[in-house]
Design a protein around this motif. Structure first.
Motif, PDB file in Angstrom:
ATOM      1  N   ARG A  47       0.839  -1.206   0.000  1.00 36.14           N
ATOM      2  CA  ARG A  47       0.000   0.000   0.000  1.00 36.14           C
ATOM      3  C   ARG A  47       0.873   1.255   0.000  1.00 36.14           C
ATOM      4  O   ARG A  47       0.665   2.165  -0.813  1.00 36.14           O
ATOM      5  CB  ARG A  47      -0.930   0.000   1.202  1.00 36.14           C
ATOM      6  CG  ARG A  47      -1.775   1.273   1.329  1.00 36.14           C
ATOM      7  CD  ARG A  47      -2.661   1.241   2.558  1.00 36.14           C
ATOM      8  NE  ARG A  47      -3.799   0.374   2.374  1.00 36.14           N
ATOM      9  CZ  ARG A  47      -4.955   0.737   1.810  1.00 36.14           C
ATOM     10  NH1 ARG A  47      -5.108   1.970   1.372  1.00 36.14           N
ATOM     11  NH2 ARG A  47      -5.934  -0.115   1.692  1.00 36.14           N
ATOM     12  N   ASP A  48       1.844   1.314   0.893  1.00 37.61           N
ATOM     13  CA  ASP A  48       2.705   2.497   0.977  1.00 37.61           C
ATOM     14  C   ASP A  48       3.426   2.752  -0.343  1.00 37.61           C
ATOM     15  O   ASP A  48       3.508   3.895  -0.806  1.00 37.61           O
ATOM     16  CB  ASP A  48       3.725   2.343   2.107  1.00 37.61           C
ATOM     17  CG  ASP A  48       3.099   2.441   3.487  1.00 37.61           C
ATOM     18  OD1 ASP A  48       1.904   2.814   3.602  1.00 37.61           O
ATOM     19  OD2 ASP A  48       3.805   2.126   4.470  1.00 37.61           O
ATOM     20  N   ARG A  49       3.958   1.692  -0.948  1.00 37.06           N
ATOM     21  CA  ARG A  49       4.677   1.828  -2.211  1.00 37.06           C
ATOM     22  C   ARG A  49       3.776   2.392  -3.309  1.00 37.06           C
ATOM     23  O   ARG A  49       4.182   3.256  -4.081  1.00 37.06           O
ATOM     24  CB  ARG A  49       5.238   0.464  -2.625  1.00 37.06           C
ATOM     25  CG  ARG A  49       6.012   0.474  -3.926  1.00 37.06           C
ATOM     26  CD  ARG A  49       6.582  -0.916  -4.212  1.00 37.06           C
ATOM     27  NE  ARG A  49       7.263  -0.945  -5.486  1.00 37.06           N
ATOM     28  CZ  ARG A  49       8.495  -0.506  -5.699  1.00 37.06           C
ATOM     29  NH1 ARG A  49       9.194  -0.012  -4.700  1.00 37.06           N
ATOM     30  NH2 ARG A  49       9.043  -0.562  -6.903  1.00 37.06           N
TER      31      ARG A  49
END
Length: 115
Positions: A47-49
């Motif tokens: 998700r962060d990426r």
């Protein structure tokens, strides 16, 4: 394969819909730069990426070809990105391992950006 999560994640990627995108990935999924450089692991890492990637205004992946061999899906794409050096395209091969309707692992082979 009853559901094609690779197709669904590509559609969500192009829509920059993080929730739909994440629904295609197993909770413990892993993403690698081929062959074995870990880029992201689990829903938090993936998700962060992609939240970062989805901020690019011109982001778009165009599917060139898809090969489905059992639980393995191989996509060839041309991805438009906003690189530090400017707007460009890059050839990408994605190899996806799918189980139970979710992507478990993915490996990416990246070309050289064209500006």
């Amino acid at each position: 394969m009853s559901r094609n999560p690779v197709k669904a994640q590509l559609e969500a990627y192009n829509a920059k819909d993080i929730d739909a995108f994440m629904a295609c990935w197993a909770p413990d999924a892993e993403i690698y730069a081929h062959p074995d450089t870990l880029l992201a692991k689990g829903h938090v890492g993936i998700r962060d990426r992609h939240l970062l990637r989805f901020q690019e205004p011109d982001l778009h992946a165009r599917l060139v070809s898809r090969l489905i061999l059992g639980e393995t899906v191989v996509d060839t794409e041309i991805v438009t990105r906003n690189f530090p050096d400017g707007l460009g395209e890059i050839d990408v091969v994605g190899i996806y391992d799918v189980a139970d309707g979710l992507i478990r692992k993915a490996w990416f082979i990246m070309g050289v950006p064209r500006f």
